[in-house]
Design a protein around this motif. Structure first.
Motif, PDB file in Angstrom:
ATOM      1  N   ILE A 185     -60.270 -74.561  -5.644  1.00 31.74           N
ATOM      2  CA  ILE A 185     -58.905 -74.161  -5.049  1.00 31.74           C
ATOM      3  C   ILE A 185     -58.141 -73.451  -5.735  1.00 31.74           C
ATOM      4  O   ILE A 185     -57.699 -72.271  -5.266  1.00 31.74           O
ATOM      5  CB  ILE A 185     -58.130 -75.237  -4.657  1.00 31.74           C
TER       6      ILE A 185
ATOM      7  N   LEU B  47     -55.544 -73.736   3.238  1.00 34.38           N
ATOM      8  CA  LEU B  47     -56.664 -74.664   3.149  1.00 34.38           C
ATOM      9  C   LEU B  47     -56.785 -75.467   4.472  1.00 34.38           C
ATOM     10  O   LEU B  47     -55.688 -75.817   5.069  1.00 34.38           O
ATOM     11  CB  LEU B  47     -56.387 -75.949   2.040  1.00 34.38           C
TER      12      LEU B  47
ATOM     13  N   ALA C  56     -56.766 -78.327   6.070  1.00 40.44           N
ATOM     14  CA  ALA C  56     -56.329 -79.673   5.746  1.00 40.44           C
ATOM     15  C   ALA C  56     -56.768 -80.794   6.896  1.00 40.44           C
ATOM     16  O   ALA C  56     -56.952 -81.934   6.355  1.00 40.44           O
ATOM     17  CB  ALA C  56     -55.022 -79.731   5.307  1.00 40.44           C
TER      18      ALA C  56
ATOM     19  N   GLN D  60     -57.349 -87.875   2.626  1.00 45.24           N
ATOM     20  CA  GLN D  60     -57.978 -86.498   2.262  1.00 45.24           C
ATOM     21  C   GLN D  60     -57.126 -85.429   2.907  1.00 45.24           C
ATOM     22  O   GLN D  60     -56.922 -84.444   2.093  1.00 45.24           O
ATOM     23  CB  GLN D  60     -59.507 -86.348   2.947  1.00 45.24           C
ATOM     24  N   THR D  61     -56.669 -85.520   3.984  1.00 45.96           N
ATOM     25  CA  THR D  61     -55.730 -84.581   4.652  1.00 45.96           C
ATOM     26  C   THR D  61     -54.343 -84.623   3.739  1.00 45.96           C
ATOM     27  O   THR D  61     -53.812 -83.420   3.323  1.00 45.96           O
ATOM     28  CB  THR D  61     -55.309 -85.101   6.192  1.00 45.96           C
TER      29      THR D  61
ATOM     30  N   LEU E 158     -54.605 -82.691   0.544  1.00 46.87           N
ATOM     31  CA  LEU E 158     -54.951 -81.099   0.811  1.00 46.87           C
ATOM     32  C   LEU E 158     -53.589 -80.720   1.118  1.00 46.87           C
ATOM     33  O   LEU E 158     -53.209 -79.503   0.532  1.00 46.87           O
ATOM     34  CB  LEU E 158     -55.957 -80.860   1.916  1.00 46.87           C
TER      35      LEU E 158
END
Ligand code: AMP
Ligand code: FE
Ligand code: FE
Ligand code: ZN
Length: 285
Positions: A205, A216, A218, A227-228, A231
């Motif tokens: 990143i 990103l 996301a 995970q979302t 991000l």
């Protein structure tokens, strides 16, 4: 809510819906906007944009470029790209030549071993597509050598299998530079799909940010809520935007639906507005 899907493949790469059919599907689902993001190709964009204008779906011209980052295949999405930009041509032509040569070598390996497979026939079966391993698998399936694409990857074409050949890729820096030169906003596609441990994901990143990647991805079919969230937090920390899409491939990935992904997606139209703001901040390199 007005929803969008900014990651869609068509027959211009390895999706199964022709561009117009993909946009018709988006219209029938009531999506406000979609982006056509074929692998290393913009050939589906004009048809999709015409269909969008007719059907009242905003179609953002896009692409998903395969690039090399530390010997891994990292995908960079480019939004609002001009499909006719002269800067795009030599890069996409190089990628296509690489692919054509690889396909010829793969076909020759199968022929050498006595398989009844033909690249000419494959090209006829998929006249508009960027041919790759999934197409080989389907061809082998039709010829009765295997019973699923999965089996084709496991037996023949997956990494390390006898008919696998690596593909040369452009560098991640070159991918970003090309997207920006063609007027696009570069976005890091599905950052969790590279399966990096957290410290290496952070390095990716940070590298992306330093190279000029603006956002990103996301929101994605195969991401968990955690995970979302990770991000979204990373995007905020690094001053990057976010984007989202399903990675719809039609019947080639039956578990992914346009718009809703695996049932987890509902990306609001405001996501596209944010990307549009990033576009205004992008200047060609
Ligand atoms: P290629 O560009 O020819 O290397 O093929 C890459 C495509 O193959 C990607 O779109 C992947 O989704 C698909 N793919 C890679 N590995 C597998 C697998 N094990 N099973 C099914 N599809 C795969
Ligand atoms: Fe794909
Ligand atoms: Fe991808
Ligand atoms: Zn994709």
């Amino acid at each position: 809510m007005n929803c969008i899907d900014l990651h869609i493949h068509t027959t211009a790469s390895d999706g199964t819906d022709p561009p117009r059919a993909a946009v018709e599907k988006a219209a029938s689902l009531g999506l406000a906007a979609v982006s056509i993001t074929d692998h290393d190709s913009v050939s589906g964009v004009p048809e999709a944009m015409r269909a969008g204008a007719e059907l009242g779906v905003e179609v953002v011209p896009g692409i998903e470029v395969s690039s090399d980052y530390r010997d891994n295949n990292v995908h960079i999405l480019g939004y609002f790209i001009d499909p006719a930009a002269p800067e795009l041509r030599p890069v996409l032509d190089w990628v296509k030549t690489e692919r054509d040569e690889r396909n010829e070598k793969i076909a020759a390996m199968f022929e050498r071993d006595g398989f009844d497979i033909s690249l000419a026939q494959l090209r006829e079966e998929y006249p508009d597509s960027v041919l790759g391993r999934p197409h080989f698998c389907e061809h082998l399936m039709r010829k009765g050598y295997i019973s699923s694409v999965k089996e084709g990857f496991e037996k023949f074409l997956g990494e390390g299998k006898p008919y696998y050949l690596p593909k040369r890729r452009i560098s991640i820096a070159k991918a970003v530079e090309t997207i920006v030169a063609a007027g696009g906003v570069p976005v890091l596609a599905h950052p969790m799909q590279y399966h990096y441990p957290e410290p290496e994901l952070i390095e990716l990143i940070e590298t992306a940010k330093a190279l000029g990647i603006r956002a990103l991805e996301a929101y994605y079919s195969e991401f968990s809520a955690e995970q979302t969230a990770w991000l979204l937090h990373a995007a905020e920390k690094y001053g990057m935007g976010v984007s989202g899409g399903s990675d719809y491939h039609g019947t080639r990935k039956t578990h992914i639906s346009m718009g809703t992904g695996c049932g987890n997606l509902a990306i609001p139209y405001s996501g596209l507005e944010e990307l549009r703001k990033l576009r205004r901040k992008t200047s060609p390199v």
